[in-house]
Write a protein that holds these residues in place. Structure first.
Motif, PDB file in Angstrom:
ATOM      1  N   VAL A 102       5.149 -52.837  47.401  1.00  0.00           N
ATOM      2  CA  VAL A 102       4.168 -52.934  46.256  1.00  0.00           C
ATOM      3  C   VAL A 102       4.993 -52.248  45.201  1.00  0.00           C
ATOM      4  CG1 VAL A 102       2.258 -52.441  45.137  1.00  0.00           C
ATOM      5  CG2 VAL A 102       2.251 -52.850  47.910  1.00  0.00           C
ATOM      6  N   ASN A 103       5.447 -52.964  43.988  1.00  0.00           N
ATOM      7  CA  ASN A 103       5.822 -52.423  42.921  1.00  0.00           C
ATOM      8  C   ASN A 103       4.927 -51.925  42.012  1.00  0.00           C
ATOM      9  OD1 ASN A 103       8.792 -53.137  43.373  1.00  0.00           O
ATOM     10  ND2 ASN A 103       8.074 -55.327  42.845  1.00  0.00           N
ATOM     11  N   LEU A 104       5.109 -50.516  41.747  1.00  0.00           N
ATOM     12  CA  LEU A 104       4.209 -49.855  40.706  1.00  0.00           C
ATOM     13  C   LEU A 104       4.566 -49.770  39.461  1.00  0.00           C
ATOM     14  CD1 LEU A 104       3.272 -47.078  43.627  1.00  0.00           C
ATOM     15  CD2 LEU A 104       2.017 -49.200  43.000  1.00  0.00           C
TER      16      LEU A 104
END
Length: 104
Positions: A102-104
């Protein structure tokens, strides 16, 4: 009455293995044979993965099987045709849990 598989362990033995290997055990049945393995820990996976190479693709699976084998039919490890069936199932063990990035 079912014919027992070659190497089939008694229920008491399976219970003892479960108690001895808290991260779990599993069996693989191949052509009338059964072999029992403990689930590999990180150290065992690391050791098996160190055997991986393009020239000897089966070495990884052979090492993993030898490190985690706890009982059953020795033929599963010794007879090529049975070992090839074992490899298909060991691939599933290596896959482990699915993760998500999951890219934040």
């Amino acid at each position: 009455m079912e014919t027992p598989l070659k190497g089939q362990a008694a229920p008491e033995q399976v219970a003892a293995w479960k108690a001895e290997h808290p991260i779990g055990i599993y069996s693989i049945e191949i052509d009338g044979h059964v072999a029992y393995f403990k689930k590999p820990n990180r150290k065992e996976m690391n050791c098996a993965m160190s055997k991986a190479s393009k020239e000897s693709a089966l070495d990884l699976f052979e090492e993993l099987a030898n490190l985690t084998w706890i009982g059953g039919s020795n033929d599963v490890l010794a007879v090529d045709e049975l070992f090839y069936g074992l490899v298909d199932q060991l691939k599933l063990v290596i896959e482990g849990k699915k993760a998500r990035l999951v890219n934040l």
